[in-house]
Scaffold this active site. Structure first.
Site, PDB file in Angstrom:
ATOM      1  N   TYR A 130      16.853  29.533  10.849  1.00  0.00           N
ATOM      2  CA  TYR A 130      15.810  30.108  10.874  1.00  0.00           C
ATOM      3  C   TYR A 130      15.613  29.975  11.965  1.00  0.00           C
ATOM      4  O   TYR A 130      15.822  28.899  12.630  1.00  0.00           O
ATOM      5  CB  TYR A 130      13.783  29.856   9.983  1.00  0.00           C
ATOM      6  CG  TYR A 130      14.580  29.780   8.513  1.00  0.00           C
ATOM      7  CD1 TYR A 130      14.298  31.161   8.136  1.00  0.00           C
ATOM      8  CD2 TYR A 130      14.343  28.750   7.367  1.00  0.00           C
ATOM      9  CE1 TYR A 130      14.016  31.292   6.983  1.00  0.00           C
ATOM     10  CE2 TYR A 130      14.712  29.535   6.267  1.00  0.00           C
ATOM     11  CZ  TYR A 130      14.993  30.248   5.740  1.00  0.00           C
ATOM     12  OH  TYR A 130      14.170  31.016   3.975  1.00  0.00           O
TER      13      TYR A 130
ATOM     14  N   MET B 100      13.401  24.460   4.053  1.00  0.00           N
ATOM     15  CA  MET B 100      12.538  23.665   2.815  1.00  0.00           C
ATOM     16  C   MET B 100      13.367  22.819   2.359  1.00  0.00           C
ATOM     17  O   MET B 100      13.174  21.635   1.660  1.00  0.00           O
ATOM     18  CB  MET B 100      11.929  24.913   2.214  1.00  0.00           C
ATOM     19  CG  MET B 100      10.799  24.101   1.295  1.00  0.00           C
ATOM     20  SD  MET B 100      10.033  25.860   0.242  1.00  0.00           S
ATOM     21  CE  MET B 100       8.842  24.153  -0.581  1.00  0.00           C
TER      22      MET B 100
ATOM     23  N   LYS C 122       1.292  -1.131  -0.165  1.00  0.00           N
ATOM     24  CA  LYS C 122       0.304  -0.636  -0.236  1.00  0.00           C
ATOM     25  C   LYS C 122       0.837   1.656  -0.177  1.00  0.00           C
ATOM     26  O   LYS C 122       2.399   1.193   0.525  1.00  0.00           O
ATOM     27  CB  LYS C 122      -0.828   0.158   1.049  1.00  0.00           C
ATOM     28  CG  LYS C 122      -0.370  -0.078   2.620  1.00  0.00           C
ATOM     29  CD  LYS C 122      -1.138  -0.468   3.954  1.00  0.00           C
ATOM     30  CE  LYS C 122      -0.180   0.099   5.115  1.00  0.00           C
ATOM     31  NZ  LYS C 122      -1.362  -0.641   5.900  1.00  0.00           N
TER      32      LYS C 122
HETATM   33  C1  PLP Z   1      -0.273  -1.901   6.881  1.00  0.00           C
HETATM   34  C2  PLP Z   1      -1.450  -3.365   7.512  1.00  0.00           C
HETATM   35  C3  PLP Z   1      -0.151  -4.397   7.263  1.00  0.00           C
HETATM   36  C4  PLP Z   1       0.689  -4.338   7.576  1.00  0.00           C
HETATM   37  O1  PLP Z   1       0.955  -3.703   8.499  1.00  0.00           O
HETATM   38  P1  PLP Z   1       2.768  -3.374   8.793  1.00  0.00           P
HETATM   39  O2  PLP Z   1       2.471  -3.093  10.104  1.00  0.00           O
HETATM   40  O3  PLP Z   1       3.812  -2.738   7.653  1.00  0.00           O
HETATM   41  O4  PLP Z   1       3.259  -5.153   8.629  1.00  0.00           O
HETATM   42  C5  PLP Z   1      -1.116  -5.497   7.804  1.00  0.00           C
HETATM   43  N1  PLP Z   1      -2.492  -5.512   7.963  1.00  0.00           N
HETATM   44  C6  PLP Z   1      -3.378  -4.420   7.610  1.00  0.00           C
HETATM   45  C7  PLP Z   1      -4.676  -4.435   7.279  1.00  0.00           C
HETATM   46  C8  PLP Z   1      -3.086  -3.600   7.223  1.00  0.00           C
HETATM   47  O5  PLP Z   1      -3.900  -2.103   6.983  1.00  0.00           O
END
Ligand code: PLP
Length: 374
Positions: free
Chosen positions: A266, A313, A35
């Site tokens: 800054y 930045m 993801k």
């Molecule tokens: C993101 C996610 C994972 C992976 O989690 P990690 O901590 O990155 O291993 C597993 N299951 C679900 C439902 C997730 O949303």
């Protein structure tokens, strides 16, 4: 010359970390969680290293389509399920498995079967992951409604298989005086009692810490594949034998020699105590480096030093007091590995801005040039 900041993706490390997931969960299928564009690494970039996984898990149908375009024919799981009834057309066409976490999604699946019936189409058969809310209170059916959701789905012709799924909120440590998986695990076991079907429980933390005590037919490994420890600082990546997969590297583009009481950046947040040499690095918050960080570790010519003053930045300043050979063009590693192999774990950098490795790797912006290292 492009600005010298680059994010180097280490393919041998991606493969190595996947092999650690397999080692820790030898009786499970390992889904690579990709993801958020593979935790900021780029789906297309990691694909070749992860295609020995048993499946991919992600959220966006557009990302799922990108994996199909790369030639993947195996399982793809949508972790948040469908966002509209329309999405079922894509799940059908692209053969996507998906989480079902709420009643409205069951209604959409039922409606979809009715439409297909009316059009005399062959009923598609979906593989779904039925999610239980075992205590985290984000997604899923409460334990007392879980069996009835399962029976509703099991009675549909359009459902091919139902995997029991849950997600741990505390797999990275102890809560309520016991291991962080225990209270949810008990709720889960109790609620699925007597139902057939495979199970998917473990994220990275559960895979690393509890795989001997947990049976998860499908583990969903995310952060561990990207070389960050899910339970840092209790364990670092060396403890788990993980390797950094992303190195954010830049260079010194200017050097300043300070007198005592001169300030840097800054807000004049840093005041020199004595004469000192500092380097200005081409990396700032517009590259995804956290502005809020203070005294964050860096490697200059593979030697450990730290940032000083406020991150701006496009630039930040580093202390060169102990880096005698530093000059214009010297390599600065913001996290990951130096070109000679010195390691600065992303978790150590994250903690200096009160965050986690996940956020840093997902936050690298697209003005940073990504390069592959095989
Ligand atoms: C993101 C996610 C994972 C992976 O989690 P990690 O901590 O990155 O291993 C597993 N299951 C679900 C439902 C997730 O949303």
């Amino acid at each position: 010359m492009p600005r010298p900041i680059t994010a180097v993706i280490h393919h041998d490390a991606l493969q190595h970390n996947l092999s650690i997931a397999r080692e820790m969960a030898p009786d499970s299928q390992v889904f690579a969680v990709v993801k958020a564009n593979a935790y900021g690494h780029g789906i297309e970039r990691v694909y070749s290293s992860f295609k020995t996984a048993d499946g991919f898990a992600l959220l966006d149908i557009e990302e799922a389509k990108r994996i199909r375009a790369l030639g993947w024919t195996g399982t793809i799981l949508l972790l948040e399920g469908i966002f509209s009834a329309q999405d079922l057309f894509d799940c059908d066409q692209y053969n996507l498995s998906f989480t079902v976490h709420s009643q409205h999604q069951i209604d959409w699946i039922q409606q979809y079967a009715v439409i297909q019936n009316q059009q005399d189409q062959k009923i598609v058969q979906f593989d779904i992951f039925l999610k239980m809310n075992s205590g985290m209170n984000r997604l899923g059916f409460n334990p007392e409604h879980y069996q009835s959701a399962w029976h509703q789905l099991n009675s549909l012709n359009s459902i091919h298989s139902i995997t029991h799924m849950m997600h741990f909120s505390d797999a990275d440590g102890e809560r309520f005086g016991r291991s962080g998986i225990e209270y949810q695990r008990q709720i889960f076991e109790e609620a699925i009692r007597d139902l057939p079907g495979k199970r998917s429980l473990s994220n990275s933390a559960a895979t690393l810490r509890y795989s001997k005590q947990l049976h998860s037919d499908y583990v969903r490994s995310g952060i561990m594949l990207y070389g960050s420890s899910p339970d840092y600082p209790e364990h670092n990546i060396q403890d788990w034998k993980l390797e950094p997969t992303m190195s954010l590297r830049s260079e010194i583009i200017a050097i300043q020699n300070l007198e005592a009481n001169e300030t840097v950046g800054y807000g004049s947040r840093f005041i020199a105590k004595q004469t000192m040499k500092i380097g200005i690095v081409a990396c700032g918050y517009a590259d995804g480096y956290q502005r809020i960080s203070t005294d964050a570790p860096v490697l200059v010519n593979s030697i450990r030093s730290q940032t000083i003053g406020r991150v701006s930045m496009d630039m930040l300043a580093v202390d060169l007091t102990h880096v005698e050979n530093a000059e214009i063009g010297s390599e600065v590693v913001l996290w990951g590995k130096s070109s000679s192999g010195a390691v600065l774990p992303i978790d150590e950098v994250a903690i200096s801005s009160g965050t986690v490795g996940y956020e840093l790797m997902c936050g690298v912006t697209n003005r940073v040039n990504f390069v592959n290292e095989h």
